[in-house]
Scaffold this active site. Sequence first.
Site, PDB file in Angstrom:
ATOM      1  N   LYS A   1      -1.129  59.049   1.069  1.00 18.72           N
ATOM      2  CA  LYS A   1      -2.435  58.721   0.472  1.00 18.72           C
ATOM      3  C   LYS A   1      -2.299  57.687  -0.639  1.00 18.72           C
ATOM      4  O   LYS A   1      -3.070  56.738  -0.698  1.00 18.72           O
ATOM      5  CB  LYS A   1      -3.106  59.975  -0.103  1.00 18.72           C
ATOM      6  CG  LYS A   1      -3.553  60.973   0.947  1.00 18.72           C
ATOM      7  CD  LYS A   1      -4.438  62.067   0.341  1.00 18.72           C
ATOM      8  CE  LYS A   1      -3.724  62.950  -0.675  1.00 18.72           C
ATOM      9  NZ  LYS A   1      -2.662  63.801  -0.090  1.00 18.72           N
TER      10      LYS A   1
ATOM     11  N   ARG B   1     -10.430  68.444  -3.253  1.00 20.29           N
ATOM     12  CA  ARG B   1      -9.405  69.151  -2.524  1.00 20.29           C
ATOM     13  C   ARG B   1      -9.873  70.543  -2.136  1.00 20.29           C
ATOM     14  O   ARG B   1      -9.083  71.342  -1.632  1.00 20.29           O
ATOM     15  CB  ARG B   1      -8.183  69.299  -3.427  1.00 20.29           C
ATOM     16  CG  ARG B   1      -6.937  68.596  -2.910  1.00 20.29           C
ATOM     17  CD  ARG B   1      -5.891  68.656  -4.010  1.00 20.29           C
ATOM     18  NE  ARG B   1      -4.575  68.476  -3.504  1.00 20.29           N
ATOM     19  CZ  ARG B   1      -3.867  67.346  -3.654  1.00 20.29           C
ATOM     20  NH1 ARG B   1      -4.376  66.305  -4.256  1.00 20.29           N
ATOM     21  NH2 ARG B   1      -2.655  67.277  -3.189  1.00 20.29           N
TER      22      ARG B   1
ATOM     23  N   ARG C   1      11.348  62.204  -1.192  1.00 15.19           N
ATOM     24  CA  ARG C   1      10.590  61.523  -2.241  1.00 15.19           C
ATOM     25  C   ARG C   1      11.107  61.798  -3.643  1.00 15.19           C
ATOM     26  O   ARG C   1      11.087  60.931  -4.505  1.00 15.19           O
ATOM     27  CB  ARG C   1       9.120  61.946  -2.120  1.00 15.19           C
ATOM     28  CG  ARG C   1       8.167  60.992  -2.764  1.00 15.19           C
ATOM     29  CD  ARG C   1       6.758  61.235  -2.305  1.00 15.19           C
ATOM     30  NE  ARG C   1       6.245  62.539  -2.738  1.00 15.19           N
ATOM     31  CZ  ARG C   1       4.970  62.879  -2.632  1.00 15.19           C
ATOM     32  NH1 ARG C   1       4.097  62.054  -2.106  1.00 15.19           N
ATOM     33  NH2 ARG C   1       4.570  64.060  -3.046  1.00 15.19           N
TER      34      ARG C   1
ATOM     35  N   ARG D   1       9.984  63.785  -6.195  1.00 11.54           N
ATOM     36  CA  ARG D   1       9.149  64.083  -7.362  1.00 11.54           C
ATOM     37  C   ARG D   1       9.427  65.525  -7.793  1.00 11.54           C
ATOM     38  O   ARG D   1       9.926  66.320  -7.003  1.00 11.54           O
ATOM     39  CB  ARG D   1       7.678  63.930  -6.953  1.00 11.54           C
ATOM     40  CG  ARG D   1       6.771  63.496  -8.089  1.00 11.54           C
ATOM     41  CD  ARG D   1       5.394  63.155  -7.574  1.00 11.54           C
ATOM     42  NE  ARG D   1       4.705  64.328  -7.070  1.00 11.54           N
ATOM     43  CZ  ARG D   1       3.610  64.266  -6.321  1.00 11.54           C
ATOM     44  NH1 ARG D   1       3.106  63.106  -5.975  1.00 11.54           N
ATOM     45  NH2 ARG D   1       3.028  65.368  -5.911  1.00 11.54           N
TER      46      ARG D   1
ATOM     47  N   ARG E   1       2.317  73.759  -1.213  1.00 15.31           N
ATOM     48  CA  ARG E   1       1.299  72.695  -1.179  1.00 15.31           C
ATOM     49  C   ARG E   1       0.737  72.506   0.226  1.00 15.31           C
ATOM     50  O   ARG E   1      -0.451  72.270   0.397  1.00 15.31           O
ATOM     51  CB  ARG E   1       1.887  71.389  -1.717  1.00 15.31           C
ATOM     52  CG  ARG E   1       1.920  71.381  -3.261  1.00 15.31           C
ATOM     53  CD  ARG E   1       2.967  70.473  -3.835  1.00 15.31           C
ATOM     54  NE  ARG E   1       2.865  69.119  -3.386  1.00 15.31           N
ATOM     55  CZ  ARG E   1       3.916  68.289  -3.245  1.00 15.31           C
ATOM     56  NH1 ARG E   1       5.126  68.701  -3.534  1.00 15.31           N
ATOM     57  NH2 ARG E   1       3.725  67.074  -2.843  1.00 15.31           N
TER      58      ARG E   1
HETATM   59  P1  ADP Z   1       0.356  65.521  -3.030  1.00 19.07           P
HETATM   60  O1  ADP Z   1      -0.911  65.151  -2.342  1.00 19.07           O
HETATM   61  O2  ADP Z   1       1.537  64.761  -2.480  1.00 19.07           O
HETATM   62  O3  ADP Z   1       0.618  66.999  -3.077  1.00 19.07           O
HETATM   63  P2  ADP Z   1      -0.829  64.905  -5.652  1.00 19.07           P
HETATM   64  O4  ADP Z   1      -0.244  64.046  -6.698  1.00 19.07           O
HETATM   65  O5  ADP Z   1      -2.111  64.466  -5.050  1.00 19.07           O
HETATM   66  O6  ADP Z   1       0.316  65.066  -4.550  1.00 19.07           O
HETATM   67  O7  ADP Z   1      -1.045  66.387  -6.224  1.00 19.07           O
HETATM   68  C1  ADP Z   1      -0.026  67.079  -6.902  1.00 19.07           C
HETATM   69  C2  ADP Z   1      -0.548  68.383  -7.496  1.00 19.07           C
HETATM   70  O8  ADP Z   1      -1.612  68.117  -8.430  1.00 19.07           O
HETATM   71  C3  ADP Z   1      -1.143  69.382  -6.518  1.00 19.07           C
HETATM   72  O9  ADP Z   1      -0.147  70.159  -5.901  1.00 19.07           O
HETATM   73  C4  ADP Z   1      -2.068  70.202  -7.442  1.00 19.07           C
HETATM   74  O10 ADP Z   1      -1.343  71.131  -8.209  1.00 19.07           O
HETATM   75  C5  ADP Z   1      -2.604  69.144  -8.401  1.00 19.07           C
HETATM   76  N1  ADP Z   1      -3.876  68.534  -7.944  1.00 19.07           N
HETATM   77  C6  ADP Z   1      -4.052  67.252  -7.536  1.00 19.07           C
HETATM   78  N2  ADP Z   1      -5.328  67.030  -7.178  1.00 19.07           N
HETATM   79  C7  ADP Z   1      -5.992  68.211  -7.351  1.00 19.07           C
HETATM   80  C8  ADP Z   1      -7.331  68.644  -7.160  1.00 19.07           C
HETATM   81  N3  ADP Z   1      -8.281  67.834  -6.672  1.00 19.07           N
HETATM   82  N4  ADP Z   1      -7.626  69.932  -7.450  1.00 19.07           N
HETATM   83  C9  ADP Z   1      -6.717  70.767  -7.929  1.00 19.07           C
HETATM   84  N5  ADP Z   1      -5.438  70.434  -8.134  1.00 19.07           N
HETATM   85  C10 ADP Z   1      -5.061  69.168  -7.857  1.00 19.07           C
END
Ligand code: ADP
Length: 206
Positions: A13, A88, A127, A129, A140
């Site tokens: 994404k 999400r 990756r 991270r 996740r």
């Molecule tokens: P990825 O999509 O690879 O898991 P992100 O950087 O988008 O990575 O998200 C990492 C973490 O941030 C998620 O596992 C969650 O804990 C938090 N997070 C991100 N976006 C949201 C959201 N819209 N609502 C709740 N938690 C979020």
Amino acid sequence: MRVVLLGPPGAGKGTQADRIADRFQLVHLATGDILRANVADGTPLGEVAQAYLDSGELVPDQVVVAMMLERLTQPDCGHGFLLDGFPRSVAQARALDEHLAELGAPLDAAINLEVAEEELLHRLAGRGRADDNAQTIRNRLQVFVSSTRPLLDYYDEQGLLFSVAAAGTIDEVSERILHTPRDVPRPAPPARSQPATSGSEGVDAS
Ligand code: ADP
């Protein structure tokens, strides 16, 4: 243009969001990046978010919704935005819709990046991270299935969903997003002051 980008962790994404935002001059808002920046800066929001990020759980809806709706009221978002990682959950999507309805500026598209689970695990493992360890990755993906995947139906019912196969190279995927004809024709949009332009091409700049 107002777009949300959906897809499981590891779907690419962030990379594709950068390219789409660049192409259409949209503000790219990556929820995970904003949350991680808050953690790094030690803000009160970051303190709340940290444990959720570490475990791979969703940060509570009301926290993320408040953070994102506040960001969306900034003037730079008036020209269009691309949301990456938000919404999400269906509750987040509803809150976003209500906010945009009040502004009279609804979403134009929800782009869904589709990738096989095997490929996701492979990409995430490479990756590095902090939240890319085996346990958090599993969580996740699980959270994606239970909380985020229902959004596909939510946006499909609104005629906004646009799914793209996200296997292959970064360029191949961008090409598909920007140029593939939609497989499902959009129903007529609800009355708006400006009729939408052709819905038969990939994401267009309307
Ligand atoms: P990825 O999509 O690879 O898991 P992100 O950087 O988008 O990575 O998200 C990492 C973490 O941030 C998620 O596992 C969650 O804990 C938090 N997070 C991100 N976006 C949201 C959201 N819209 N609502 C709740 N938690 C979020």
